[in-house]
Write an enzyme that holds these catalytic residues in place. Structure first.
Site, PDB file in Angstrom:
ATOM      1  N   ALA A  13      -7.663  91.352   8.126  1.00 43.62           N
ATOM      2  CA  ALA A  13      -7.658  90.909   6.728  1.00 43.62           C
ATOM      3  C   ALA A  13      -6.222  90.714   6.232  1.00 43.62           C
ATOM      4  O   ALA A  13      -5.904  89.707   5.589  1.00 43.62           O
ATOM      5  CB  ALA A  13      -8.388  91.942   5.848  1.00 43.62           C
ATOM      6  N   VAL A  14      -5.345  91.673   6.524  1.00 43.36           N
ATOM      7  CA  VAL A  14      -3.963  91.578   6.047  1.00 43.36           C
ATOM      8  C   VAL A  14      -3.142  90.640   6.938  1.00 43.36           C
ATOM      9  O   VAL A  14      -2.360  89.824   6.444  1.00 43.36           O
ATOM     10  CB  VAL A  14      -3.306  92.978   5.969  1.00 43.36           C
ATOM     11  CG1 VAL A  14      -1.825  92.873   5.619  1.00 43.36           C
ATOM     12  CG2 VAL A  14      -4.026  93.839   4.928  1.00 43.36           C
ATOM     13  N   CYS A 128      -1.446  99.639  -1.096  1.00 46.42           N
ATOM     14  CA  CYS A 128      -1.661  98.585  -2.094  1.00 46.42           C
ATOM     15  C   CYS A 128      -1.752  99.101  -3.522  1.00 46.42           C
ATOM     16  O   CYS A 128      -1.151  98.536  -4.446  1.00 46.42           O
ATOM     17  CB  CYS A 128      -2.912  97.784  -1.764  1.00 46.42           C
ATOM     18  SG  CYS A 128      -4.255  98.742  -1.060  1.00 46.42           S
ATOM     19  N   GLN A 155     -10.952  99.941  -6.803  1.00 47.28           N
ATOM     20  CA  GLN A 155     -10.380  99.231  -5.668  1.00 47.28           C
ATOM     21  C   GLN A 155     -11.404  98.372  -4.926  1.00 47.28           C
ATOM     22  O   GLN A 155     -12.554  98.767  -4.714  1.00 47.28           O
ATOM     23  CB  GLN A 155      -9.728 100.233  -4.700  1.00 47.28           C
ATOM     24  CG  GLN A 155      -8.549 100.951  -5.333  1.00 47.28           C
ATOM     25  CD  GLN A 155      -7.824 101.905  -4.402  1.00 47.28           C
ATOM     26  OE1 GLN A 155      -7.464 103.003  -4.842  1.00 47.28           O
ATOM     27  NE2 GLN A 155      -7.588 101.534  -3.166  1.00 47.28           N
ATOM     28  N   GLY A 159      -9.577  96.207   0.805  1.00 48.21           N
ATOM     29  CA  GLY A 159      -8.602  97.233   1.168  1.00 48.21           C
ATOM     30  C   GLY A 159      -9.013  97.990   2.404  1.00 48.21           C
ATOM     31  O   GLY A 159      -8.196  98.598   3.089  1.00 48.21           O
ATOM     32  N   HIS A 248      -7.376  94.902  -6.726  1.00 47.73           N
ATOM     33  CA  HIS A 248      -7.481  96.290  -7.185  1.00 47.73           C
ATOM     34  C   HIS A 248      -7.145  96.336  -8.679  1.00 47.73           C
ATOM     35  O   HIS A 248      -6.210  95.672  -9.130  1.00 47.73           O
ATOM     36  CB  HIS A 248      -6.475  97.188  -6.457  1.00 47.73           C
ATOM     37  CG  HIS A 248      -6.841  97.507  -5.035  1.00 47.73           C
ATOM     38  ND1 HIS A 248      -8.020  97.129  -4.426  1.00 47.73           N
ATOM     39  CD2 HIS A 248      -6.151  98.211  -4.093  1.00 47.73           C
ATOM     40  CE1 HIS A 248      -8.046  97.581  -3.184  1.00 47.73           C
ATOM     41  NE2 HIS A 248      -6.918  98.229  -2.951  1.00 47.73           N
ATOM     42  N   ASN A 322      -4.831  92.875  -3.898  1.00 49.30           N
ATOM     43  CA  ASN A 322      -4.436  93.961  -2.994  1.00 49.30           C
ATOM     44  C   ASN A 322      -3.995  93.471  -1.624  1.00 49.30           C
ATOM     45  O   ASN A 322      -3.214  94.126  -0.942  1.00 49.30           O
ATOM     46  CB  ASN A 322      -5.582  94.966  -2.838  1.00 49.30           C
ATOM     47  CG  ASN A 322      -6.873  94.323  -2.385  1.00 49.30           C
ATOM     48  OD1 ASN A 322      -7.369  93.409  -3.039  1.00 49.30           O
ATOM     49  ND2 ASN A 322      -7.415  94.768  -1.276  1.00 49.30           N
TER      50      ASN A 322
HETATM   51  P1  A2P Z   1      -8.752  92.594  16.869  1.00 44.97           P
HETATM   52  O1  A2P Z   1      -9.326  91.492  16.041  1.00 44.97           O
HETATM   53  O2  A2P Z   1      -8.348  92.125  18.217  1.00 44.97           O
HETATM   54  O3  A2P Z   1      -9.608  93.834  16.897  1.00 44.97           O
HETATM   55  P2  A2P Z   1      -8.793  94.768   9.740  1.00 44.97           P
HETATM   56  O4  A2P Z   1      -7.871  95.734   9.032  1.00 44.97           O
HETATM   57  O5  A2P Z   1      -9.088  93.553   8.928  1.00 44.97           O
HETATM   58  O6  A2P Z   1     -10.013  95.444  10.247  1.00 44.97           O
HETATM   59  O7  A2P Z   1      -7.963  94.229  11.038  1.00 44.97           O
HETATM   60  C1  A2P Z   1      -7.455  95.077  12.033  1.00 44.97           C
HETATM   61  C2  A2P Z   1      -6.473  94.301  12.899  1.00 44.97           C
HETATM   62  O8  A2P Z   1      -5.893  95.230  13.860  1.00 44.97           O
HETATM   63  C3  A2P Z   1      -7.100  93.200  13.742  1.00 44.97           C
HETATM   64  O9  A2P Z   1      -6.193  92.131  13.866  1.00 44.97           O
HETATM   65  C4  A2P Z   1      -7.295  93.889  15.079  1.00 44.97           C
HETATM   66  O10 A2P Z   1      -7.344  93.011  16.189  1.00 44.97           O
HETATM   67  C5  A2P Z   1      -6.048  94.705  15.159  1.00 44.97           C
HETATM   68  N1  A2P Z   1      -6.172  95.780  16.141  1.00 44.97           N
HETATM   69  C6  A2P Z   1      -7.139  96.721  16.225  1.00 44.97           C
HETATM   70  N2  A2P Z   1      -6.925  97.547  17.288  1.00 44.97           N
HETATM   71  C7  A2P Z   1      -5.796  97.113  17.884  1.00 44.97           C
HETATM   72  C8  A2P Z   1      -5.033  97.531  19.023  1.00 44.97           C
HETATM   73  N3  A2P Z   1      -5.400  98.573  19.746  1.00 44.97           N
HETATM   74  N4  A2P Z   1      -3.916  96.820  19.341  1.00 44.97           N
HETATM   75  C9  A2P Z   1      -3.531  95.775  18.587  1.00 44.97           C
HETATM   76  N5  A2P Z   1      -4.195  95.327  17.508  1.00 44.97           N
HETATM   77  C10 A2P Z   1      -5.308  95.990  17.149  1.00 44.97           C
HETATM   78  C1  11C Z   2      -7.765 100.723   0.351  1.00 43.67           C
HETATM   79  N1  11C Z   2      -5.490 101.279  -0.243  1.00 43.67           N
HETATM   80  O1  11C Z   2      -7.855  99.977  -0.637  1.00 43.67           O
HETATM   81  C2  11C Z   2      -6.442 101.205   0.839  1.00 43.67           C
HETATM   82  C3  11C Z   2      -6.044 100.296   1.947  1.00 43.67           C
HETATM   83  O2  11C Z   2      -2.562 103.065   3.345  1.00 43.67           O
HETATM   84  O3  11C Z   2      -2.291 100.960   3.666  1.00 43.67           O
HETATM   85  C4  11C Z   2      -4.646 100.471   2.441  1.00 43.67           C
HETATM   86  C5  11C Z   2      -4.454 101.719   3.205  1.00 43.67           C
HETATM   87  C6  11C Z   2      -3.001 101.923   3.426  1.00 43.67           C
HETATM   88  O4  11C Z   2      -8.726 101.070   1.022  1.00 43.67           O
END
Ligand code: A2P
Ligand code: 11C
Length: 344
Positions: A13-14, A128, A155, A159, A248, A322
Site C-alpha cells: 500500500a505504501v 502516520c 484511523q 494504515g 486519518h 495517511n
Molecule cells: P509482497 O507483495 O511480495 O508480499 P502492505 O503493507 O500493503 O501489506 O505491503 C507489504 C509489502 O512488504 C509488500 O510489498 C510485500 O511484498 C513486502 N514484503 C513482505 N514480506 C517481505 C519480505 N520478506 N521481503 C521483502 N518484502 C516483503
Molecule cells: C495504522 N499507524 O494506521 C498505523 C500504520 O508504525 O508505521 C503505520 C504503522 C507504523 O495502522
C-alpha cells in the site's frame, strides 16, 4: 546529480504510493530498483511509463543503491536496513523498527529537518498518525508554547495495509448481500481475536502494551516527544480504527503556554504554517474530512475552538491522507530535504 533509488515493499500500500510520489515530484532518479518478497520476484510493475521487474529484497540487492525507501514491515527493515546502510545506501525507513533508536533521526521535514544532519545511514519516517499531529502542533508551539496534548484518532484501514482494505471491502459486500461477515486481520494480525471493521469501530490499533495503552498509542506519545525535542511534554493518545479506506482524522486537545491566545490568532499561525491548510468555517459547514483529504499532500485543520473552562486549552480536528503525508510523501520529502541540504 541523479540517484539510484530502491523501493522495498514496492507491491504494498505504501510502496505503491512511494513510487507515485517519486514520479509526481520528479525525484532525480538515475536507476530505480523495485524490491519485494520472493513471492513477487519476477513480476512486472510500471513506473513513469517504463516497465520494471520486481527483484527479491536481499542484502546484495542494495549494492550501488544511494537511497533505499523501506516499507515492507518491521522485520524486513530490522534485517535489511543495516545491510543496505552497510553498502553505502541511506535508508529511509517507514516502519517502527528504528524510530526510537537514539542514533536514528526521526524526521518530519516541516518540524525537525535539522535532525537529518546527524544521520548514520538510517533515517526513520514516523507513524502516520504522529506525522499529521506534529505538522499541526509545531507552528502552534513555536508561536505560543505547548504544555499538554490529548488526542483521539479515527484511523483508516489502509494504515494496516492492502489486505485490511480488502477485508473492509469484502465485509461491506457481505453485509449488503446478507452473507456471513468474517474477520481475519483487524484489529491487528498478531492478536488472538479479530472483529469486523465494516459497520464498526475498533478501539485497538496494534497490540496492547503493559501499561494499558496500545503500541500505536505509545508510538504517538514517544515519537511526538522525540520529533519535537520535548521529552517532558505530556502526551496521551487513544487510537481507534474506523471503516474509512484512506485518511486519518484526529480530535486534538492542546494546552498552550501563553494565556489569552485567541482562536483567530491560532488560526492565523496555522494559515501560515508549512504543509497545513486551514478549513475552518463552521457557518458554511467547512471542516476537514478524510474523503476529501485523500490524494492531497497537506494536513487539514478545522473545528478550531477554545476550551470552555481552560483559557489555554484549544480543540482542533486534524485530517491527512495517511498513505501520503503519513507515509510515502513524508519519506520522499525527507529524501528531497537531504538532496537540497547536500547531506546525501
Ligand atoms: P509482497 O507483495 O511480495 O508480499 P502492505 O503493507 O500493503 O501489506 O505491503 C507489504 C509489502 O512488504 C509488500 O510489498 C510485500 O511484498 C513486502 N514484503 C513482505 N514480506 C517481505 C519480505 N520478506 N521481503 C521483502 N518484502 C516483503
Ligand atoms: C495504522 N499507524 O494506521 C498505523 C500504520 O508504525 O508505521 C503505520 C504503522 C507504523 O495502522
Amino acid at each position: 546529480k541523479q540517484y539510484t533509488v530502491a523501493v522495498v515493499g514496492a507491491t504494498g500500500a505504501v510502496g505503491t504510493k512511494m513510487m507515485e510520489q517519486l514520479a509526481k515530484r520528479k525525484f532525480p532518479i538515475g536507476k530505480l530498483k523495485l524490491l519485494a518478497s520472493k513471492r513477487s520476484a519476477g513480476n512486472k510493475l510500471d513506473f513513469a511509463g517504463q516497465t520494471y521487474t520486481i527483484e527479491e529484497a536481499t542484502p546484495e540487492a542494495f549494492d550501488g543503491v544511494d537511497i533505499a525507501l523501506f516499507s515492507a514491515g518491521g522485520s524486513v527493515s530490522l534485517t535489511l536496513a543495516p545491510e543496505a546502510a552497510k553498502r553505502g545506501a541511506v535508508v529511509i525507513d517507514n516502519t517502527s523498527a528504528f524510530r526510537m533508536d537514539p542514533n536514528v533521526p526521526l524526521v518530519v521535514p516541516e518540524v525537525n529537518r535539522e535532525d537529518l544532519k546527524a544521520h548514520k545511514g538510517i533515517i526513520a519516517n514516523p507513524n502516520c498518525s504522529t506525522i499529521q499531529m506534529v505538522v499541526a502542533m509545531e507552528p502552534i508551539r513555536e508561536a505560543f508554547g505547548l504544555e499538554n496534548v490529548i488526542v483521539s484518532t479515527y484511523q483508516a484501514v489502509s494504515g494496516s495495509g492492502i489486505h485490511a482494505i480488502e477485508e473492509l471491502q469484502a465485509q461491506s459486500l457481505a453485509w449488503d448481500e446478507g452473507k456471513n461477515v468474517s474477520a481475519t486481520i483487524l484489529p491487528v494480525k498478531g492478536d488472538k481475536k479479530h472483529f469486523p471493521i465494516a459497520r464498526n469501530v475498533l478501539p485497538q490499533i496494534d497490540v496492547f502494551t503493559d501499561n494499558g495503552f496500545t503500541y500505536e498509542e505509545m508510538k504517538m506519545i514517544n515519537e511526538t516527544k522525540k520529533i519535537m525535542h520535548a521529552p517532558a511534554l505530556p502526551v496521551a493518545a487513544t487510537c481507534v480504527r474506523v471503516p474509512v479506506v484512506s485518511g486519518h482524522s484526529e480530535s486534538l486537545f492542546i494546552e498552550v503556554s501563553q494565556s489569552g491566545v485567541t482562536v483567530e490568532e491560532l488560526r492565523e499561525v496555522l494559515r501560515n504554517a508549512p504543509g497545513v491548510i486551514v478549513q475552518d468555517d463552521i457557518k458554511n459547514q467547512q471542516y476537514p474530512m478524510p474523503l476529501f483529504a485523500e490524494g492531497h499532500d497537506e494536513t487539514f485543520v478545522g473545528r478550531i475552538r477554545k476550551d470552555l473552562s481552560n483559557d489555554r486549552g484549544f480543540h482542533l480536528w486534524v485530517v491527512a491522507d495517511n498513505l501520503l503525508k503519513g507515509a510515502a510523501l513524508n519519506s520522499i520529502q525527507i529524501a528531497e530535504a537531504m538532496v537540497a541540504d547536500e547531506i546525501l
